[in-house]
Design a protein around this motif. Structure first.
Motif, mmCIF file in Angstrom:
data_model
loop_
_atom_site.group_PDB
_atom_site.id
_atom_site.type_symbol
_atom_site.label_atom_id
_atom_site.label_comp_id
_atom_site.label_asym_id
_atom_site.label_seq_id
_atom_site.Cartn_x
_atom_site.Cartn_y
_atom_site.Cartn_z
ATOM 1 N N ALA A 159 0.862 -1.183 0.000
ATOM 2 C CA ALA A 159 0.000 0.000 0.000
ATOM 3 C C ALA A 159 0.898 1.234 0.000
ATOM 4 N N ASN A 160 1.026 1.850 -1.150
ATOM 5 C CA ASN A 160 1.869 3.034 -1.293
ATOM 6 C C ASN A 160 1.047 4.271 -0.953
ATOM 7 N N TRP A 161 0.538 4.303 0.286
ATOM 8 C CA TRP A 161 -0.407 5.353 0.658
ATOM 9 C C TRP A 161 0.253 6.551 1.326
ATOM 10 N N CYS A 162 1.529 6.415 1.703
ATOM 11 C CA CYS A 162 2.197 7.545 2.338
ATOM 12 C C CYS A 162 3.699 7.430 2.146
ATOM 13 N N GLU A 163 4.373 8.546 2.285
ATOM 14 C CA GLU A 163 5.823 8.589 2.245
ATOM 15 C C GLU A 163 6.371 8.011 3.552
ATOM 16 N N GLN A 164 7.254 7.025 3.430
ATOM 17 C CA GLN A 164 7.792 6.354 4.620
ATOM 18 C C GLN A 164 8.900 7.150 5.312
ATOM 19 N N ALA A 165 9.570 8.021 4.580
ATOM 20 C CA ALA A 165 10.694 8.752 5.168
ATOM 21 C C ALA A 165 10.210 9.659 6.297
ATOM 22 N N ASP A 166 10.735 9.438 7.473
ATOM 23 C CA ASP A 166 10.490 10.284 8.651
ATOM 24 C C ASP A 166 9.064 10.248 9.171
ATOM 25 N N GLN A 167 8.222 9.371 8.658
ATOM 26 C CA GLN A 167 6.840 9.323 9.133
ATOM 27 C C GLN A 167 6.780 9.049 10.636
ATOM 28 N N ASN A 168 7.675 8.170 11.114
ATOM 29 C CA ASN A 168 7.664 7.803 12.531
ATOM 30 C C ASN A 168 8.707 8.561 13.342
ATOM 31 N N ASN A 169 9.434 9.446 12.703
ATOM 32 C CA ASN A 169 10.577 10.071 13.360
ATOM 33 C C ASN A 169 10.256 11.430 13.962
ATOM 34 N N SER A 331 10.087 0.115 3.799
ATOM 35 C CA SER A 331 9.506 0.355 2.475
ATOM 36 C C SER A 331 8.011 0.612 2.533
ATOM 37 N N PHE A 332 7.289 -0.161 3.330
ATOM 38 C CA PHE A 332 5.855 0.032 3.454
ATOM 39 C C PHE A 332 5.389 -0.502 4.799
ATOM 40 N N ARG A 333 4.259 0.028 5.246
ATOM 41 C CA ARG A 333 3.709 -0.344 6.553
ATOM 42 C C ARG A 333 2.493 -1.250 6.446
ATOM 43 N N ASN A 334 1.839 -1.223 5.301
ATOM 44 C CA ASN A 334 0.617 -2.001 5.112
ATOM 45 C C ASN A 334 0.606 -2.581 3.708
ATOM 46 N N ASP A 335 -0.113 -3.670 3.543
ATOM 47 C CA ASP A 335 -0.136 -4.338 2.252
ATOM 48 C C ASP A 335 -1.319 -5.286 2.183
ATOM 49 N N MET A 396 -4.998 1.062 4.714
ATOM 50 C CA MET A 396 -5.083 -0.365 4.412
ATOM 51 C C MET A 396 -4.659 -0.665 2.978
ATOM 52 N N ILE A 397 -5.210 0.071 2.029
ATOM 53 C CA ILE A 397 -5.031 -0.259 0.611
ATOM 54 C C ILE A 397 -4.776 0.977 -0.238
ATOM 55 N N GLY A 398 -4.366 2.082 0.388
ATOM 56 C CA GLY A 398 -4.256 3.339 -0.327
ATOM 57 C C GLY A 398 -3.103 3.423 -1.303
ATOM 58 N N ASN A 399 -3.137 4.476 -2.104
ATOM 59 C CA ASN A 399 -2.068 4.735 -3.055
ATOM 60 C C ASN A 399 -1.980 6.240 -3.305
#
Length: 497
Positions: A159-169, A331-335, A396-399
């Motif tokens: 699910a490429n629904w958000c940018e992973q860089a720094d999302q949790n940082n 790379s991704f959090r959901n799939d 869940m399934i976004g892009n």
């Protein structure tokens, strides 16, 4: 995550009754059956298994999807099977173990990664069906497909629904309280401690404010303050530096520094005493408004909704140590994976291809029916007719090709979650997948020991000095040294060392 699950697992999945894995006879039979069904007008039912409960207008929304599937001549019919979130993983495991048929599985990497389903033969390889898709490769970047691939086989649809860089940082704060108390944005651990002291001293309310830690994930926002950042921590078990060196996380100085910091928080009364109890909820605690900061970007919903929840609140998300690089540790959090019990995997992947083929199809699946549950506000924005409504969530399934944001969403949320960061540094292990087959018992034992021995130290409930030796001994007994050795061996091979 990458391509290292043992061949024995792949072989097991390939020989499974419903597996794909390049068996031309099986795949041809599936294709021929699907073609015959389409020719006869018979619909293939695709069952999507997801956490949650039915929403208002559920039957009407699913029917709208099926009407569009019919109009597009797909020969498919969607059914959504809901399982309450608190029992989702247990129920999925039971369904897979008993062979109960369903097709698409919502996978949450922070709870149970797709690799665990591969290891237990709960999902099947879908390479041939993805390669037949016109849209999946178009809307999902190559690095995510690499992360979904094991031994040359694709096992899940990211699910490429958000940018992973720094999302949790980052952390989320009450901006109006910092201004009221005369505080600048914190940059260091000492700044955070001072912030706790000032908040507690000046807080006006029946309950004192607390820090809300999302402790089941690494405290990446704290890592930014350390001299050795960036580095990757996986499951509070594995430490990986950017040179590819693997260590037991709790044996690193970085772990000690973070544990010492949280012990100071706990001693000051800033960490909820019941944080490890089954009844504690980070979300419910945040909704009280009695918080100093919350881990990660929590700017979900609109500014108006938050001001209704907490009168006068001005939420903001900030980063410690502004000079630290942007870092992409995963790379991704959901799939979405195809169940090993699926009777028509090709149709399951075909549905995902259909959903990602147009904005209209995506809108139907994620937001529902325009006019009934949502309205187009232009420029990638929308409004909800019911502020609390959520059909099949973007997470869940976004892009990113199709994601809409609610009108009134925080600009900072869109900046963090929705804008790609091409200059971000990737973890050296970004697309590496660890195969635990050779140390399966030890790996499982170590993961269980994290909850028993590591979390209390991580959260400061037990001081590092008091808890370290016993916790390390328990980790050693669980087999952490063998896990680290095997992990290093596989990562070296992945990196070509």
């Amino acid at each position: 995550m990458k391509k290292a699950i043992a061949m024995v697992l792949t072989a097991g999945l390939c020989t499974a009754m419903l597996g794909g894995c390049g068996q031309s006879g099986s795949s041809n039979a599936t294709t021929e059956n699907a073609a015959a069904a389409a020719a006869s007008g018979e619909k293939t039912v695709v069952t999507y298994l997801r956490p949650g409960t039915e929403v208002d207008h559920n039957a009407e929304l699913v029917q709208a999807i099926n009407d569009k599937l019919d109009a597009d001549g797909t020969g498919l019919q969607l059914e959504i099977m809901y399982i309450p979130s608190d029992v989702f993983q247990d129920k999925v495991s039971l369904m897979l173990s008993t062979g109960e048929a369903f097709d698409l599985l919502c996978v949450m990497e922070d709870q149970k990664p797709f690799t665990s389903f591969v290891a237990s033969e709960g999902i099947m390889p879908i390479t041939q069906y993805v390669n037949q898709s016109e849209n999946l490769k178009r809307v999902i970047p190559d690095y995510m497909w690499d992360a979904a691939t094991i031994n040359g086989e694709i096992y899940t649809i990211p699910a490429n629904w958000c940018e992973q860089a720094d999302q949790n940082n980052c952390i989320t704060i009450r901006r109006e309280k910092l201004e009221e108390f005369g505080l600048e944005d914190p940059q260091t651990m000492d700044d955070l401690l001072n912030m706790c002291e000032v908040f507690t001293k000046n807080w006006d309310g029946p309950n004192k404010p607390v820090v809300i830690p999302l402790y089941k994930e690494p405290f990446t926002y704290l890592f930014r303050t350390l001299d050795t950042y960036p580095f990757t921590v996986q499951k509070d078990l594995i430490f990986i530096d950017q040179q590819g060196n693997v260590k037991n996380w709790m044996e690193t100085d970085e772990f000690r520094q973070c544990a010492d910091f949280f012990h100071k928080l706990y001693q000051g009364g800033y960490v909820p005493e019941d944080v490890l109890s089954a009844g504690w909820s980070s979300w419910n605690t945040m909704l009280t408004g009695d918080f100093i900061w919350v881990d990660q970007c929590q700017l979900w919903d609109t500014e108006q909704v938050w001001k209704e929840r907490i009168p006068g609140v001005q939420l903001d998300t900030i980063y410690l140590n502004q000079d630290a690089p942007q870092f992409r540790s995963s790379s991704f959090r959901n799939d979405t994976a195809v169940s090993a019990t699926s009777e028509h995997p090709e149709a399951a992947v075909k549905f995902m291809d259909w959903m990602y083929s147009s904005q209209e199809n995506y809108d139907l699946m994620v937001y529902g029916v325009e006019g009934l549950t949502w309205n187009d506000a232009g420029n990638g924005l929308y409004t909800k007719n019911d502020p609390a409504f959520e059909f099949n969530a973007d997470w869940m399934i976004g892009n990113l090709d199709y994601v809409r944001y609610q009108e009134g969403t925080y600009d900072k949320f869109i900046e963090i979650m929705g804008i790609e960061k091409p200059d971000a540094v990737n973890s050296v292990a970004l697309n590496f997948v660890f195969d635990p087959a050779n140390v399966a018992d030890e790996y499982a034992a170590c993961q269980a020991e994290v909850e028993q021995s590591i979390y209390p130290i991580k959260l400061g409930l037990v001081s590092y000095e008091e808890g370290y030796e016993n916790a390390l001994a328990r980790m050693k007994a669980a087999g952490i040294d063998k896990v680290i050795e095997e992990y290093q061996k596989q990562l070296d091979a992945y990196l070509g060392k």
